[in-house]
Design a protein around this motif. Sequence first.
Motif, PDB file in Angstrom:
ATOM      1  N   ILE A   1       1.357 -10.524   2.160  1.00 54.69           N
ATOM      2  CA  ILE A   1       2.284  -9.719   2.848  1.00 54.69           C
ATOM      3  C   ILE A   1       1.660  -9.211   4.044  1.00 54.69           C
ATOM      4  O   ILE A   1       1.122  -7.928   4.205  1.00 54.69           O
ATOM      5  CB  ILE A   1       3.354  -8.506   2.193  1.00 54.69           C
ATOM      6  N   GLY A   2       1.674  -9.849   5.360  1.00 56.02           N
ATOM      7  CA  GLY A   2       0.893  -9.493   6.455  1.00 56.02           C
ATOM      8  C   GLY A   2      -0.599  -9.224   6.013  1.00 56.02           C
ATOM      9  O   GLY A   2      -1.205 -10.085   5.708  1.00 56.02           O
ATOM     10  N   PRO A   3      -1.205  -8.392   6.395  1.00 59.59           N
ATOM     11  CA  PRO A   3      -2.631  -8.171   6.392  1.00 59.59           C
ATOM     12  C   PRO A   3      -2.800  -7.571   4.973  1.00 59.59           C
ATOM     13  O   PRO A   3      -4.028  -7.594   4.325  1.00 59.59           O
ATOM     14  CB  PRO A   3      -2.886  -6.951   7.080  1.00 59.59           C
ATOM     15  N   MET A   4      -1.721  -7.371   4.094  1.00 58.37           N
ATOM     16  CA  MET A   4      -1.774  -7.012   2.667  1.00 58.37           C
ATOM     17  C   MET A   4      -1.302  -7.961   1.535  1.00 58.37           C
ATOM     18  O   MET A   4      -0.986  -8.935   2.101  1.00 58.37           O
ATOM     19  CB  MET A   4      -1.168  -5.753   2.320  1.00 58.37           C
ATOM     20  N   SER A   5      -1.561  -7.731   0.280  1.00 58.02           N
ATOM     21  CA  SER A   5      -1.237  -8.896  -0.726  1.00 58.02           C
ATOM     22  C   SER A   5      -0.845  -7.933  -1.991  1.00 58.02           C
ATOM     23  O   SER A   5      -1.266  -6.760  -2.205  1.00 58.02           O
ATOM     24  CB  SER A   5      -2.034  -9.862  -0.932  1.00 58.02           C
ATOM     25  N   PHE A   6      -0.205  -8.617  -2.903  1.00 56.55           N
ATOM     26  CA  PHE A   6       0.132  -7.636  -4.028  1.00 56.55           C
ATOM     27  C   PHE A   6       0.212  -8.767  -5.340  1.00 56.55           C
ATOM     28  O   PHE A   6       0.459  -9.934  -4.949  1.00 56.55           O
ATOM     29  CB  PHE A   6       1.576  -6.940  -3.950  1.00 56.55           C
ATOM     30  N   GLN A   7      -0.054  -8.386  -6.394  1.00 56.69           N
ATOM     31  CA  GLN A   7      -0.078  -9.222  -7.705  1.00 56.69           C
ATOM     32  C   GLN A   7       1.210  -9.089  -8.370  1.00 56.69           C
ATOM     33  O   GLN A   7       1.552  -7.920  -9.041  1.00 56.69           O
ATOM     34  CB  GLN A   7      -1.041  -8.856  -8.427  1.00 56.69           C
ATOM     35  N   PRO A   8       2.035 -10.102  -8.611  1.00 53.34           N
ATOM     36  CA  PRO A   8       3.144  -9.954  -9.108  1.00 53.34           C
ATOM     37  C   PRO A   8       3.327  -9.678 -10.761  1.00 53.34           C
ATOM     38  O   PRO A   8       4.136  -8.945 -11.432  1.00 53.34           O
ATOM     39  CB  PRO A   8       3.855 -11.425  -9.033  1.00 53.34           C
ATOM     40  N   SER A   9       1.844 -10.263 -11.241  1.00 58.48           N
ATOM     41  CA  SER A   9       1.801  -9.824 -12.644  1.00 58.48           C
ATOM     42  C   SER A   9       1.687  -8.520 -13.280  1.00 58.48           C
ATOM     43  O   SER A   9       2.024  -8.133 -14.073  1.00 58.48           O
ATOM     44  CB  SER A   9       0.632 -10.658 -13.331  1.00 58.48           C
ATOM     45  N   GLU A  10       1.344  -7.693 -11.906  1.00 60.06           N
ATOM     46  CA  GLU A  10       1.352  -6.219 -12.468  1.00 60.06           C
ATOM     47  C   GLU A  10       2.365  -5.633 -12.720  1.00 60.06           C
ATOM     48  O   GLU A  10       2.909  -4.827 -13.339  1.00 60.06           O
ATOM     49  CB  GLU A  10       0.352  -5.632 -11.466  1.00 60.06           C
TER      50      GLU A  10
END
Length: 416
Positions: free
Chosen positions: A150-159
Amino acid sequence: MADRLSPPMRRQRYGNEPAEPKRSREKDESSRTRFQKSKVSGFTMLGNFDVPYFALVMILLAIGLVMLLSASYPTAYFYGENSYSFFIKQAAFAVVGVIAMLVMSKIDYSIIRKYANILYFGAFGLLVVVLFYHTDMTVGGEAFKRYIPIGPMSFQPSEIGKFALIAFLAVYFCRIGNKVKTFQYGIFIPLVFIGMYCGLVALENHVSGMILMFALGAAIMFVGGTRSWIFWLGVIGIVAIVMVVFMFPDMLPNYVQKKLVAFTDKSFEPLGARWQINNSLYAMGSGGLFGVGLGNSKQKYMYVSEPQNDFIFSIVCEELGFIGALVIIILFILLVLRGIQIAMKARDRFGSYLVLGISAQIGIQTALNILVITDSIPNTGISLPFFSYGGTALLMLLAEMGVVLSVSRKANQRKV
């Protein structure tokens, strides 16, 4: 003059004069009103949460941030970043996470029960999305599809999926009642919902996440009342599967095959598959009883690969020694045990299942991480709660701690 033994005279009521209310009734009404005022205010709750649990969370978080700072600055410097870049990002997520924890502790956790289905299928959708839209991460020719950018960031859906699965199964086992003793409702249906998540996480090339998802689901099934014989059958089945996998590792992805061979053959690829675990063991051994001192680790200087992530506890052992590592393990045990106590005092089964699931997540994840760095099980890549670098994981974990505090706050209202 009236006789001293005669009963006292009562004032006679006339007409429609209201009767004098009884004092006990006034007291009951007053206490009931006071309880209702302290119980909820909209979606929020008043009252006190469990202070020992909150203190344990904050202590582990503080130690985790300090150790992340110590373990991460050589790697950050090596990659040409600010030496404190990992720490600064993690500290920022920690601040937001603590705020989220305090906010969640004020919200009535029964709201989660209302939206558990939406939460489950929403996380399911994210697990599908990450298979097609993800950050580019390839190791040894294998593509890892774990993060949504997401833009300069990211996230982990499994969390997010971990908590979604816990909440969904907690609601499910509350609803089915005595049907939990049947094969259809107590075993087959929950395994289908667990398997849906595990299958998607496996497609991400995230075997450790799949193992953790399955373990969390099994824990909720156990506390939910599924017949115990199924767990013995499950243990036998898992042992059989593990034996088959070790005998025929070719059925697994390449990166998993190497990890299995590296676990069974200690001389396999000392500069490759065994590099990280060998240096982890060197770090733990050099720490001795009291450690080499905070900040004085040598293995974090590009010997232990990515020391700020899954293998951060090896740096903890090197710098703080056996005594320091033991204290941290005891803190984790106390956190899990306190969570179980909160679950036992919960005002409903849903709250109890929710807290037990979250406590199981912390306990299982911590145990697996320590087993990996000690070379007791193959390297699965499971992070250490509160310590390993990762914004999504820390933010979600602290929010889950807030849910536990919410359950404890509602349980404490009995005493108001």
